[in-house]
Design a protein around this motif. Structure first.
Motif, PDB file in Angstrom:
ATOM      1  N   GLN A  20       0.748  -1.167   0.033  1.00  0.00           N
ATOM      2  CA  GLN A  20      -0.089   0.110   0.023  1.00  0.00           C
ATOM      3  C   GLN A  20       0.806   1.212   0.091  1.00  0.00           C
ATOM      4  N   HIS A  21       2.121   1.262   0.811  1.00  0.00           N
ATOM      5  CA  HIS A  21       2.947   2.222   0.874  1.00  0.00           C
ATOM      6  C   HIS A  21       3.294   2.610  -0.648  1.00  0.00           C
ATOM      7  N   MET A  22       4.025   1.477  -0.958  1.00  0.00           N
ATOM      8  CA  MET A  22       4.723   1.566  -2.363  1.00  0.00           C
ATOM      9  C   MET A  22       3.539   2.059  -3.572  1.00  0.00           C
ATOM     10  N   MET A  23       2.412   1.678  -3.504  1.00  0.00           N
ATOM     11  CA  MET A  23       1.331   2.075  -4.523  1.00  0.00           C
ATOM     12  C   MET A  23       1.054   3.521  -4.600  1.00  0.00           C
ATOM     13  N   ALA A  24       0.744   4.137  -3.260  1.00  0.00           N
ATOM     14  CA  ALA A  24       0.468   5.332  -2.892  1.00  0.00           C
ATOM     15  C   ALA A  24       1.706   6.247  -3.240  1.00  0.00           C
ATOM     16  N   PHE A  25       2.902   5.876  -3.058  1.00  0.00           N
ATOM     17  CA  PHE A  25       3.775   6.977  -3.456  1.00  0.00           C
ATOM     18  C   PHE A  25       4.324   6.850  -4.823  1.00  0.00           C
ATOM     19  N   ALA A  26       4.316   5.580  -5.229  1.00  0.00           N
ATOM     20  CA  ALA A  26       4.546   5.278  -6.894  1.00  0.00           C
ATOM     21  C   ALA A  26       3.545   6.143  -7.572  1.00  0.00           C
ATOM     22  N   THR A  27       2.398   6.192  -7.361  1.00  0.00           N
ATOM     23  CA  THR A  27       1.028   7.188  -7.846  1.00  0.00           C
ATOM     24  C   THR A  27       1.295   8.552  -7.628  1.00  0.00           C
ATOM     25  N   LEU A  28       1.750   9.104  -6.297  1.00  0.00           N
ATOM     26  CA  LEU A  28       2.038  10.545  -6.175  1.00  0.00           C
ATOM     27  C   LEU A  28       3.246  10.857  -7.069  1.00  0.00           C
ATOM     28  N   ALA A  29       4.440   9.953  -7.073  1.00  0.00           N
ATOM     29  CA  ALA A  29       5.489  10.249  -7.754  1.00  0.00           C
ATOM     30  C   ALA A  29       5.169  10.464  -9.434  1.00  0.00           C
ATOM     31  N   VAL A  30       4.332   9.629  -9.972  1.00  0.00           N
ATOM     32  CA  VAL A  30       3.850   9.796 -11.475  1.00  0.00           C
ATOM     33  C   VAL A  30       3.124  11.053 -11.505  1.00  0.00           C
ATOM     34  N   LEU A  31       2.030  11.098 -10.872  1.00  0.00           N
ATOM     35  CA  LEU A  31       1.129  12.422 -10.686  1.00  0.00           C
ATOM     36  C   LEU A  31       1.850  13.770 -10.592  1.00  0.00           C
ATOM     37  N   GLY A  32       3.024  13.653  -9.561  1.00  0.00           N
ATOM     38  CA  GLY A  32       3.979  14.844  -9.428  1.00  0.00           C
ATOM     39  C   GLY A  32       4.495  15.312 -10.576  1.00  0.00           C
ATOM     40  N   VAL A  33       5.140  14.189 -11.331  1.00  0.00           N
ATOM     41  CA  VAL A  33       5.868  14.578 -12.399  1.00  0.00           C
ATOM     42  C   VAL A  33       5.058  15.121 -13.433  1.00  0.00           C
ATOM     43  N   LEU A  34       3.594  14.487 -13.928  1.00  0.00           N
ATOM     44  CA  LEU A  34       2.840  14.665 -14.963  1.00  0.00           C
ATOM     45  C   LEU A  34       2.198  16.138 -14.491  1.00  0.00           C
TER      46      LEU A  34
END
Length: 114
Positions: free
Chosen positions: A37-51
């Motif tokens: 859950q931690h990895m999915m949340a922060f992977a999502t935040l990383a992608v959305l942050g860059v986009l």
């Protein structure tokens, strides 16, 4: 499109922080592990942050998200929340952030090479 990604980034951030500080968060279907859950949340935040913020250096996005993860762990130390702060949660967050930002950088590099 960039504005949509910004909105999604902030919604995801609020959702992740809320789930991290709720004393009794809801269970998700399939009972994914805490680290997943931690990895999915922060992977999502990383992608959305860059986009959402393409002009912000990826290193700054990574640093901000790692600080967010560390802040969540500090907040989880509050006894009233009945949560457990774990260094490995921060490691999982950081790993997911770095993997996603690395993948994005690689994809952008391959795209420019064409």
């Amino acid at each position: 499109m960039q504005n949509l990604f910004r909105i999604l980034f902030w919604l995801a951030l609020v959702f992740a922080v809320t789930m991290a500080v709720l004393p009794h968060p809801p269970h998700f279907p399939g009972e994914p592990s805490d680290k997943f859950q931690h990895m999915m949340a922060f992977a999502t935040l990383a992608v959305l942050g860059v986009l959402g913020y393409p002009r912000v250096p990826k290193l700054a996005i990574a640093a901000g998200l790692v600080l967010l993860g560390a802040g969540i762990e500090v907040v989880q130390m509050i006894p009233a929340l009945h949560r457990d702060a774990e260094l490995m949660d921060l490691v999982a967050d950081t790993f997911a952030i770095l993997v996603m930002l690395g993948a994005i950088s690689l994809a952008l590099g391959l795209r420019k090479a064409r």
